[in-house]
Design an enzyme around this catalytic site. Sequence first.
Site, PDB file in Angstrom:
ATOM      1  N   TYR A 201      53.173  -1.763  53.889  1.00 34.96           N
ATOM      2  CA  TYR A 201      52.869  -0.413  53.406  1.00 34.96           C
ATOM      3  C   TYR A 201      52.235  -0.588  52.028  1.00 34.96           C
ATOM      4  O   TYR A 201      52.881  -1.148  51.132  1.00 34.96           O
ATOM      5  CB  TYR A 201      54.137   0.423  53.274  1.00 34.96           C
ATOM      6  CG  TYR A 201      54.816   0.812  54.571  1.00 34.96           C
ATOM      7  CD1 TYR A 201      55.765  -0.018  55.155  1.00 34.96           C
ATOM      8  CD2 TYR A 201      54.539   2.025  55.193  1.00 34.96           C
ATOM      9  CE1 TYR A 201      56.412   0.338  56.327  1.00 34.96           C
ATOM     10  CE2 TYR A 201      55.177   2.392  56.364  1.00 34.96           C
ATOM     11  CZ  TYR A 201      56.110   1.543  56.926  1.00 34.96           C
ATOM     12  OH  TYR A 201      56.753   1.910  58.096  1.00 34.96           O
TER      13      TYR A 201
ATOM     14  N   LYS B 167      59.730   8.064  61.618  1.00 32.92           N
ATOM     15  CA  LYS B 167      60.940   8.765  62.054  1.00 32.92           C
ATOM     16  C   LYS B 167      60.738   9.649  63.281  1.00 32.92           C
ATOM     17  O   LYS B 167      61.718  10.094  63.876  1.00 32.92           O
ATOM     18  CB  LYS B 167      61.491   9.624  60.904  1.00 32.92           C
ATOM     19  CG  LYS B 167      62.029   8.818  59.758  1.00 32.92           C
ATOM     20  CD  LYS B 167      63.300   8.107  60.151  1.00 32.92           C
ATOM     21  CE  LYS B 167      63.804   7.188  59.068  1.00 32.92           C
ATOM     22  NZ  LYS B 167      64.222   5.889  59.618  1.00 32.92           N
TER      23      LYS B 167
HETATM   24  C1  PHB Z   1      52.883   2.241  63.946  1.00 32.39           C
HETATM   25  O1  PHB Z   1      53.160   1.098  64.351  1.00 32.39           O
HETATM   26  O2  PHB Z   1      52.042   2.951  64.515  1.00 32.39           O
HETATM   27  C2  PHB Z   1      53.612   2.759  62.751  1.00 32.39           C
HETATM   28  C3  PHB Z   1      54.558   1.970  62.160  1.00 32.39           C
HETATM   29  C4  PHB Z   1      55.236   2.430  61.032  1.00 32.39           C
HETATM   30  C5  PHB Z   1      54.964   3.671  60.537  1.00 32.39           C
HETATM   31  C6  PHB Z   1      54.035   4.488  61.177  1.00 32.39           C
HETATM   32  C7  PHB Z   1      53.346   4.021  62.294  1.00 32.39           C
HETATM   33  O3  PHB Z   1      55.606   4.113  59.447  1.00 32.39           O
END
Ligand code: PHB
Length: 390
Positions: free
Chosen positions: A200, A296
Site C-alpha cells: 500500500y 473489508k
Molecule cells: C485486491 O486484491 O483486489 C485488493 C486487495 C487489498 C485491498 C483492496 C483490493 O485493500
Amino acid sequence: MRTQVAIIGAGPAGLLLGALLHRQGIDHVIVERQTPDYVLGRIRAGVLEQVAVDLLDEAGVGERMHREGLPHDGFSLCFDDRHHRIDLHALTGQRVMVYGQTEVTRDLMDARRAAGLTTVYAAENVHPEGFGGHTPALRYALNGTPHRIEADFIVGCDGFHGVARASVPAQAIQTNEKVYPFGWLGVLADVPPVHDELIYANHPRGFALCSMRSKTRVRYYVQCSLDDHVEDWSDDRFFAELKRRLPEADATRMVEGPSIEKSIAPLRSFVAEPMRFGRLFLAGDAAHIVPPTGAKGLNLAASDVGMLSRALAEHYRGSDAGIDSYSQRALARIWKAERFSWWFTSLMHRFPEAGEFGRKMQHAELDYLVQSEAAMKAMAENYVGLRLDA
Ligand code: PHB
Ligand code: APR
C-alpha cells in the site's frame, strides 16, 4: 413455489448464505437477475479475514481456497520511497488469505450446482412483497413468464443497486454516505507480483496498491481522477504511473504485461440502517459499502450472512433472539469496519483540497504509525478483523 428463505442475489453474500442455510437444513432459493457467467465476470477484491475463511470452511467450500489461496502474515506500507512492514501475524497471531472474490464465487456456485440447490438466474423484474406482514413473497419473471415464491423470510443480498433496499419505505430506513473525490484504476495481468506481500503506497502523485491473485497473476491499482476514462490509460501509461509511486527498487523489479482486465471503480462509504424490515433482511453490499482500501467488503458480507444464517437456524429451533438482534449486532461490526476503511483511505490517498497542511498531517500520521507498536497493533487488528468483533 414455497420455501423458508428466499434470497435475492447470487453474489458472494447470497451464495454463502445459501450454502450455510443448506448446512443447517433450511430450505431456500436464490433469485439472481444476471447469468452465472456475468456474475463470475465481475473482478472484485481478494483478501479474506479469518472470519470469512472459517465461514467458507463451515459452508464446505474451503478446499480449493486452502489449496490455491496465499496466506499472508503481513503487508507493506510505503511512503518516502521506503517500505514499512506491518507484521500482522506477530502483532495479532492472525494472518489473511489472499484468494480472489471471483474464485470464492466460483467455489460457491460449483458447490451449489453439485448439491442440486435451486438458483434462478436471469430473473426479470424481481420484486419482494408482503414483508411487512406474515406472508412475504418474491415475484419475478423468467422469459416473460411471471413466477411467485412464498417464503417465511426474504433476504436482500442484491448489492448496492439492488431492489431489496429500494423496496423499503423511505421513512423506515436511514442512510449515511460519503463519496470520495477520486477512483481506483485497477489492472489484472498475468505477471509475477513485484513483492511477495501486498504493498500500500502513499505518494505525492496519489495512492497505489500492488496486490495479487496468485504467484503468476497480479492485481494493481492507482488512484485516479473520477473524470478519467479507462481508454485514457494504456497499459504502458498505467505501469509507468504505478512505478513512479513505488520505491525505486520495486519499480526496477516490476514485470509488466498486457492487462486482461482494466476498470475504474469509485470509492464510497455507505451504511443503511436498520438491516431488518419485518420479514425482510439486508446483508452485504445491499446494506453497506466500504472503500476498498481496507479490503473489508467481502469480509463484511460474509460476517453478515454468518450472523443471519445462525439467527435463522435459531428461529426454526424456536428462538427469535438472533433475528431480533441481527441488525444491531451486524451494524456494530459494520460501523467499526467503516471507521477503519475511512481512516485507511484518508491516510493513504491524495486529497487535493486538503492542501499542504493535509499532506503534512498524513505524513505525521504515517510516521507515528510506523514508530508506535501500539498504533501498528491497532491497525493490524483491524486489518485482520479482530477489533471488529470486540
Ligand atoms: C485486491 O486484491 O483486489 C485488493 C486487495 C487489498 C485491498 C483492496 C483490493 O485493500
Ligand atoms: N434482482 C436479482 N438479483 C439482483 C438484483 C435484482 N433486482 N439486483 C442485483 N442483483 C444481484 C447482482 O446481479 C449481483 O449478482 O445481486 C448480486 C449482488 O452481489 P454483489 O454486488 O457482489 O454484493 P454482495 O454479494 O453483497 O457482495 C459484496 O462484493 O462488491 C463486492 O466489495 C464488495 O466484496 C464485497 C462483495
